[in-house]
Design a protein around this motif. Structure first.
Motif: not given
Length: 371
Positions: A294-298
């Motif tokens: 979730t965090f890295l792609p966002a």
């Protein structure tokens, strides 16, 4: 679905939130920390750039040009006696570029000939080099206009550019970064809160005790979804308040449109967190999966910092599976451009479909059994 049992489950979750400072820190402290970090610490603007100026023969013309560099808010010029010393300053990162005025600069200028200026730019940071080159062109053009005005002669330029900057006329990178950061913050709040909290219940054995009661799996999921939805919306409102009142980011569009789209995106983030918790019943594993998925792609693939159109075609296709991509587009549109409905409706539809997908998968994978 029993309303009394659902109220009891929600009350249990709210009490657990009040007794668990980590959940409150994720929802309210982390957004403030990230906004301060990115709002004040990260900037794509090039200001007060150190630049070396080499003047072989000082004259009134060269002094006027150096004065233009000194008056510009974008440069901190420092005069060097030789080009070798200026190049050494660039090599040692004491200067980002060199402006070289050769010994025949003033003579050729006064004779009406073409007088050239040597410009060397450190290209290690390609984006900063392009910005620096543009700023130098602006100072050069302004110096030519001032010189022509003092001489009482027209400045002959074959093409005059008249440009207008829409949506962010001040060209402040903060106005571009802070709205996108809200999407990253809400991704972390929604996914981390639900993934870690549910995984913690599996570790502590309270989930097994809950499954021994008459409550259904849908009631358990909804009892966890609603409290953390309100916490996530509280973190979003805090982030928007800081963006508008502390960082002076304009909110051109409707606040209610922003609220509705934020609720849609938060449902997507909560759905991802619940789905992760149904796969990983360990807090450490759930946290690692939440950050990677979730965090890295966002952060990387949403258009928050890096332009999606500049990415390779295969990566651009992958970005369509990143929910934050649609929310970043909504945030930047509502904050800077207003209620542009073709953009808002399309991205809201994508978020609604993704929310239904993740919540549906979570319900499908969640069973009232211990295996």
């Amino acid at each position: 679905m029993n309303a009394q049992r659902l109220r009891g489950l929600m009350r249990k979750e709210f009490l657990q939130i009040l007794r668990d400072p980590s959940a409150i820190a994720i929802a309210f402290v982390m957004p403030v920390f990230l906004l301060f970090l990115f709002g004040y610490g990260v900037s794509l603007d090039a200001k007060r750039v150190p630049i070396a100026v080499v003047v072989h023969q000082p004259t009134a013309e060269t002094s006027a040009l150096i004065g233009g560099l000194q008056e510009s808010p974008y440069f901190q010029p420092r005069v060097y006696a030789s080009i070798r010393g200026a190049e050494q300053a660039v090599m040692t990162r004491r200067a980002n570029g060199v402006v070289w005025l050769r010994s025949d600069f003033s003579r050729r200028l006064l004779q009406g000939n073409t007088a050239s200026i040597g410009v060397l730019v450190d290209g290690v940071d390609a984006n900063n080099a392009r910005i620096l080159e543009g700023y130098l062109q602006g100072v050069w053009q302004n110096w030519l206009r001032q010189r022509a005005l003092h001489a009482g002669t027209p400045l002959i330029v074959p093409v005059h550019d008249e440009y207008r900057i829409w949506f962010n006329p001040a060209l402040r990178s903060r106005d571009y970064l802070v709205p996108g950061l809200i999407a990253v913050i809400m991704t972390l709040i929604g996914a981390l809160l639900t993934a870690l909290v549910v995984a913690r219940e599996w570790e502590h054995g309270t989930m097994e005790a809950l499954m021994a009661t008459p409550v259904g799996m849908g009631e358990i999921l909804l009892g966890k979804l609603i409290p953390y939805f309100f916490m996530g919306m509280g973190g979003m409102l805090l982030s928007v308040a800081l963006a508008v009142w502390l960082f002076a980011v304009p909110l051109v569009g409707s606040f209610w449109v922003l609220l509705f789209c934020s609720a849609l995106f938060l449902l997507v983030a909560l759905g991802m967190g619940l789905l992760i918790s149904s796969v990983a019943r360990n807090q450490f594993v759930a946290g690692q999966i939440a950050i990677i998925v979730t965090f890295l792609p966002a952060f990387i693939l949403s258009g928050f910092i890096f332009d999606i159109q500049s990415m390779p075609a295969a990566v651009r296709v992958i970005t369509h599976a990143v929910a934050a991509r649609y929310f970043v587009s909504i945030l930047q549109t509502v904050f800077l451009a207003g209620d542009v409905w073709p953009i808002l409706l399309w991205n809201s539809l994508a978020l609604g479909l993704m929310a239904a997908l993740f919540l549906g998968l979570t319900l499908h994978r969640s069973h009232k059994r211990l295996d």
